[in-house]
Design a protein around this motif. Structure first.
Motif, PDB file in Angstrom:
ATOM      1  N   ALA A  30       0.702  -1.420  -0.051  1.00 31.30           N
ATOM      2  CA  ALA A  30       0.090  -0.070   0.173  1.00 31.30           C
ATOM      3  C   ALA A  30       0.745   1.233   0.031  1.00 31.30           C
ATOM      4  CB  ALA A  30      -0.916   0.129   1.159  1.00 31.30           C
ATOM      5  N   ALA A  31       2.165   1.138   0.435  1.00 26.63           N
ATOM      6  CA  ALA A  31       3.182   2.267   0.302  1.00 26.63           C
ATOM      7  C   ALA A  31       3.388   2.736  -1.062  1.00 26.63           C
ATOM      8  CB  ALA A  31       4.475   1.873   0.936  1.00 26.63           C
ATOM      9  N   PRO A  32       3.310   4.198  -1.101  1.00 25.39           N
ATOM     10  CA  PRO A  32       3.775   4.702  -2.590  1.00 25.39           C
ATOM     11  C   PRO A  32       4.999   4.084  -3.144  1.00 25.39           C
ATOM     12  CG  PRO A  32       3.655   6.534  -0.676  1.00 25.39           C
ATOM     13  CD  PRO A  32       3.451   5.023  -0.144  1.00 25.39           C
ATOM     14  N   GLN A  33       6.092   3.775  -2.585  1.00 27.29           N
ATOM     15  CA  GLN A  33       7.128   2.800  -3.086  1.00 27.29           C
ATOM     16  C   GLN A  33       6.638   1.349  -2.523  1.00 27.29           C
ATOM     17  OE1 GLN A  33       9.871   2.687  -5.370  1.00 27.29           O
ATOM     18  NE2 GLN A  33       9.126   0.652  -5.007  1.00 27.29           N
ATOM     19  N   LYS A  34       6.320   0.544  -3.415  1.00 26.41           N
ATOM     20  CA  LYS A  34       5.641  -0.550  -2.957  1.00 26.41           C
ATOM     21  C   LYS A  34       7.241  -1.327  -2.420  1.00 26.41           C
ATOM     22  CE  LYS A  34       1.711  -1.786  -5.631  1.00 26.41           C
ATOM     23  NZ  LYS A  34       1.121  -0.493  -6.276  1.00 26.41           N
ATOM     24  N   GLU A  35       6.826  -1.945  -1.266  1.00 20.82           N
ATOM     25  CA  GLU A  35       7.927  -2.820  -0.470  1.00 20.82           C
ATOM     26  C   GLU A  35       7.756  -3.911   0.065  1.00 20.82           C
ATOM     27  OE1 GLU A  35      10.610   0.235   1.106  1.00 20.82           O
ATOM     28  OE2 GLU A  35      12.234  -1.504   1.553  1.00 20.82           O
ATOM     29  N   LEU A  36       8.626  -4.876   0.066  1.00 21.54           N
ATOM     30  CA  LEU A  36       8.543  -6.069   0.543  1.00 21.54           C
ATOM     31  C   LEU A  36       9.957  -6.349   1.498  1.00 21.54           C
ATOM     32  CD1 LEU A  36       6.480  -8.252  -2.081  1.00 21.54           C
ATOM     33  CD2 LEU A  36       5.681  -7.469   0.053  1.00 21.54           C
ATOM     34  N   SER A  37       9.594  -7.028   2.625  1.00 19.14           N
ATOM     35  CA  SER A  37      10.954  -7.533   3.346  1.00 19.14           C
ATOM     36  C   SER A  37      11.609  -8.657   2.570  1.00 19.14           C
ATOM     37  CB  SER A  37      10.534  -7.976   4.734  1.00 19.14           C
ATOM     38  OG  SER A  37      11.592  -8.696   5.226  1.00 19.14           O
ATOM     39  N   PRO A  38      13.033  -8.538   2.581  1.00 19.05           N
ATOM     40  CA  PRO A  38      13.741  -9.551   2.018  1.00 19.05           C
ATOM     41  C   PRO A  38      13.635 -10.892   2.659  1.00 19.05           C
ATOM     42  CG  PRO A  38      15.292  -7.913   2.939  1.00 19.05           C
ATOM     43  CD  PRO A  38      13.855  -7.260   3.010  1.00 19.05           C
ATOM     44  N   LYS A  39      13.103 -10.808   3.796  1.00 19.58           N
ATOM     45  CA  LYS A  39      13.229 -12.152   4.503  1.00 19.58           C
ATOM     46  C   LYS A  39      12.188 -13.073   3.651  1.00 19.58           C
ATOM     47  CE  LYS A  39       9.639 -10.775   7.720  1.00 19.58           C
ATOM     48  NZ  LYS A  39       9.277 -10.082   9.008  1.00 19.58           N
ATOM     49  N   TYR A  40      11.216 -12.335   2.909  1.00 19.36           N
ATOM     50  CA  TYR A  40      10.518 -13.327   2.060  1.00 19.36           C
ATOM     51  C   TYR A  40      11.424 -14.008   1.046  1.00 19.36           C
ATOM     52  CZ  TYR A  40       6.924 -11.371   5.179  1.00 19.36           C
ATOM     53  OH  TYR A  40       6.236 -10.956   6.387  1.00 19.36           O
ATOM     54  N   PHE A  41      12.554 -13.724   0.740  1.00 19.74           N
ATOM     55  CA  PHE A  41      13.150 -14.463  -0.266  1.00 19.74           C
ATOM     56  C   PHE A  41      13.404 -15.924  -0.025  1.00 19.74           C
ATOM     57  CE2 PHE A  41      15.958 -10.349  -1.490  1.00 19.74           C
ATOM     58  CZ  PHE A  41      15.038  -9.906  -2.650  1.00 19.74           C
ATOM     59  N   ARG A 262       4.247  -4.692 -17.201  1.00 14.94           N
ATOM     60  CA  ARG A 262       3.090  -4.538 -17.997  1.00 14.94           C
ATOM     61  C   ARG A 262       1.949  -4.025 -16.822  1.00 14.94           C
ATOM     62  NH1 ARG A 262       0.133  -9.147 -16.775  1.00 14.94           N
ATOM     63  NH2 ARG A 262       1.459 -11.165 -17.350  1.00 14.94           N
ATOM     64  N   ASP A 263       0.817  -3.395 -17.362  1.00 10.88           N
ATOM     65  CA  ASP A 263      -0.185  -3.082 -16.356  1.00 10.88           C
ATOM     66  C   ASP A 263      -0.652  -4.237 -15.983  1.00 10.88           C
ATOM     67  OD1 ASP A 263       0.248  -0.479 -16.719  1.00 10.88           O
ATOM     68  OD2 ASP A 263      -1.525  -0.077 -17.968  1.00 10.88           O
ATOM     69  N   GLN A 264      -0.898  -4.730 -14.540  1.00 12.52           N
ATOM     70  CA  GLN A 264      -1.377  -5.908 -14.234  1.00 12.52           C
ATOM     71  C   GLN A 264      -1.978  -5.726 -12.922  1.00 12.52           C
ATOM     72  OE1 GLN A 264       1.550  -8.854 -13.616  1.00 12.52           O
ATOM     73  NE2 GLN A 264       3.226  -7.316 -13.660  1.00 12.52           N
ATOM     74  N   VAL A 265      -2.934  -6.814 -12.635  1.00 13.44           N
ATOM     75  CA  VAL A 265      -3.520  -6.761 -11.354  1.00 13.44           C
ATOM     76  C   VAL A 265      -3.238  -8.138 -10.834  1.00 13.44           C
ATOM     77  CG1 VAL A 265      -5.746  -6.716 -10.009  1.00 13.44           C
ATOM     78  CG2 VAL A 265      -5.288  -5.035 -11.928  1.00 13.44           C
ATOM     79  N   VAL A 266      -2.645  -8.009  -9.500  1.00  9.27           N
ATOM     80  CA  VAL A 266      -2.604  -9.429  -8.628  1.00  9.27           C
ATOM     81  C   VAL A 266      -3.572  -9.390  -7.651  1.00  9.27           C
ATOM     82  CG1 VAL A 266      -0.782 -10.463  -7.373  1.00  9.27           C
ATOM     83  CG2 VAL A 266      -0.105  -9.011  -9.320  1.00  9.27           C
ATOM     84  N   GLU A 267      -3.978 -10.686  -7.440  1.00 12.45           N
ATOM     85  CA  GLU A 267      -4.890 -11.019  -6.409  1.00 12.45           C
ATOM     86  C   GLU A 267      -4.286 -11.664  -5.301  1.00 12.45           C
ATOM     87  OE1 GLU A 267      -8.537 -10.552  -5.217  1.00 12.45           O
ATOM     88  OE2 GLU A 267      -8.331 -10.102  -7.394  1.00 12.45           O
ATOM     89  N   ILE A 268      -4.483 -11.147  -4.040  1.00 14.06           N
ATOM     90  CA  ILE A 268      -3.955 -11.618  -2.945  1.00 14.06           C
ATOM     91  C   ILE A 268      -5.173 -11.932  -1.862  1.00 14.06           C
ATOM     92  CG2 ILE A 268      -2.299 -11.660  -0.880  1.00 14.06           C
ATOM     93  CD1 ILE A 268      -0.705  -9.509  -2.464  1.00 14.06           C
ATOM     94  N   ALA A 275      -3.088  -3.385  -7.960  1.00 17.27           N
ATOM     95  CA  ALA A 275      -2.763  -3.039  -9.336  1.00 17.27           C
ATOM     96  C   ALA A 275      -1.381  -2.383  -9.455  1.00 17.27           C
ATOM     97  CB  ALA A 275      -3.746  -1.839  -9.657  1.00 17.27           C
ATOM     98  N   PHE A 276      -0.734  -2.797 -10.508  1.00 19.83           N
ATOM     99  CA  PHE A 276       0.519  -2.540 -11.012  1.00 19.83           C
ATOM    100  C   PHE A 276       0.670  -1.889 -12.279  1.00 19.83           C
ATOM    101  CE2 PHE A 276       1.422  -5.677  -8.063  1.00 19.83           C
ATOM    102  CZ  PHE A 276       2.672  -5.554  -7.206  1.00 19.83           C
ATOM    103  N   THR A 277       1.126  -0.479 -12.428  1.00 18.85           N
ATOM    104  CA  THR A 277       1.288   0.034 -13.704  1.00 18.85           C
ATOM    105  C   THR A 277       2.445  -0.378 -14.432  1.00 18.85           C
ATOM    106  OG1 THR A 277       2.359   1.956 -13.018  1.00 18.85           O
ATOM    107  CG2 THR A 277      -0.180   2.175 -13.353  1.00 18.85           C
TER     108      THR A 277
END
Ligand code: SAH
Ligand code: AVI
Length: 325
Positions: A30-41, A262-268, A275-277
């Motif tokens: 939800a952040a303006p710069q989408k971000e995920l923690s590297p622990k999820y690698f 590409r523009d795409q929508v991911v369902e979680i 949404a991603f542009t």
């Protein structure tokens, strides 16, 4: 050349169970710069991909740190008389064996506590170490070190807390300080802290290490999307995201991103559509590069002092020995 096809597909339940994951992912996306923690690698596949990264010609940190450990550990372990090694983010514990060998040479080695979020990989590492070091007790701890260390109640002292590989660089400064303060709080007088830090150097060399020619780092980066698919039931298409890694000369860090092609929508499930542009990215990792002053500042804030600072000046990388301040 690493054979990526042999690193098998991600399977669920290979990481520490994380009931807070959905909320954390929701906030990050939800952040303006989408971000995920590297622990999820790091599920089993992510850990194996990281292992493949450590063997790449461009990825200098692992082999530089290994040489430093080989040069310094025999003397340091003899001097400290360490009985317990506690290791944060142990991974395959390949370089830990250099410390364990030096501990064994003093005749004092009793306990090894590898801590990691990658549960299956950790138990395989522990089983292998038990075979290699018959006299040593190996007590793995599954934990997210950004939250807790999950240490055993009884640990023979003196203990050495180790945090190798430059993994401290994957934490933003406030989180890095909280983590070091957590280590400091677990230390008793006579214990020491050993940390590997990647140092500032030629930018092209750093960028090459995160943009390897065989595409292993790109695959490692995309693995995070597979982890989200398996653990949250998301429907990310990893092929629709490109790997990007660049050095930020102001913040002194590598940033890794996954860029939507590409523009795409991911369902979680539980979160709904995201949404991603085209061209929009998720920042998946920072890897900060230090100098002595910036390490000193982290240590000061965490109640630690630098006791020794061996570095390799040819490929700047350091091993910091810290003691309670
Ligand atoms: N120490 C090894 C591995 C470094 S890779 C080396 O130097 O080669 C980073 C390791 O830290 C991985 O094994 C990963 O699973 C673990 N890790 C990353 N974030 C973590 C977290 N928040 N809590 C616990 N372990 C974590
Ligand atoms: C685990 N950590 C220190 C690695 C690093 O270099 O920051 C993770 C990594 N990311 C891309 N390549 C390796």
């Amino acid at each position: 050349m690493p054979n990526l096809a042999r690193i098998r597909a991600t399977r669920p339940l290979e990481r520490v169970p994380n009931p807070g994951m959905l909320a954390e992912v929701a906030a990050g996306l939800a952040a303006p710069q989408k971000e995920l923690s590297p622990k999820y690698f790091y599920d089993q596949r992510g850990s194996e991909l990281f292992e493949a990264i450590t063997r790449l010609p461009e990825y200098y940190p692992t082999r530089t740190e290994r040489a430093l450990l080989e040069g310094w550990m025999p003397e340091l372990m003899a001097q400290l008389g360490t009985r317990t090694l506690i290791e944060l983010g142990a991974g395959n514990a390949e370089k830990s064996r250099i410390i364990l060998d030096a501990m064994r040479a003093t005749g004092l080695a009793e306990l090894y506590v590898p801590i990691d979020v990658s549960a299956t990989f950790l138990s395989l590492t522990a089983a292998q170490l038990r075979r290699e070091y018959p006299g040593l007790t190996v007590e793995p701890a599954i934990a997210d070190i950004s939250v807790e260390l999950n240490l055993p109640r009884r640990m023979p002292r003196p203990a050495l807390f180790a945090f190798l590989g430059g993994t401290i660089g994957n934490f933003y400064p406030p989180a890095a300080i909280r983590l070091l303060a957590r280590v400091r709080a677990a230390m008793e007088p006579g214990d020491r802290f050993l940390m590997g830090v990647d140092l500032r150097k030629d930018i092209a060399r750093i960028e090459a290490a995160y943009n390897d020619s065989q595409g292993v780092t790109a695959e490692f980066n995309r693995n995070m999307l597979l982890v989200l698919n398996h653990e949250l039931g998301a429907d990310f298409d990893p092929a629709a995201f490109e790997h990007r890694a660049f050095y930020d000369t102001v913040a002194h860090r590598i940033e890794m991103h996954l860029v939507s092609s590409r523009d795409q929508v991911v369902e979680i499930p539980g979160l709904g559509p995201v949404a991603f542009t085209a061209g929009e990215s998720i920042r998946t990792e920072i890897s900060a590069k230090y100098d002595r002053a910036s390490v000193s500042a982290l240590f000061d804030a965490a109640g630690l002092r630098i006791e020794a600072w061996p570095i390799d000046p040819a490929t700047p990388f350091g091993l910091v020995v810290g003691a309670p301040a």
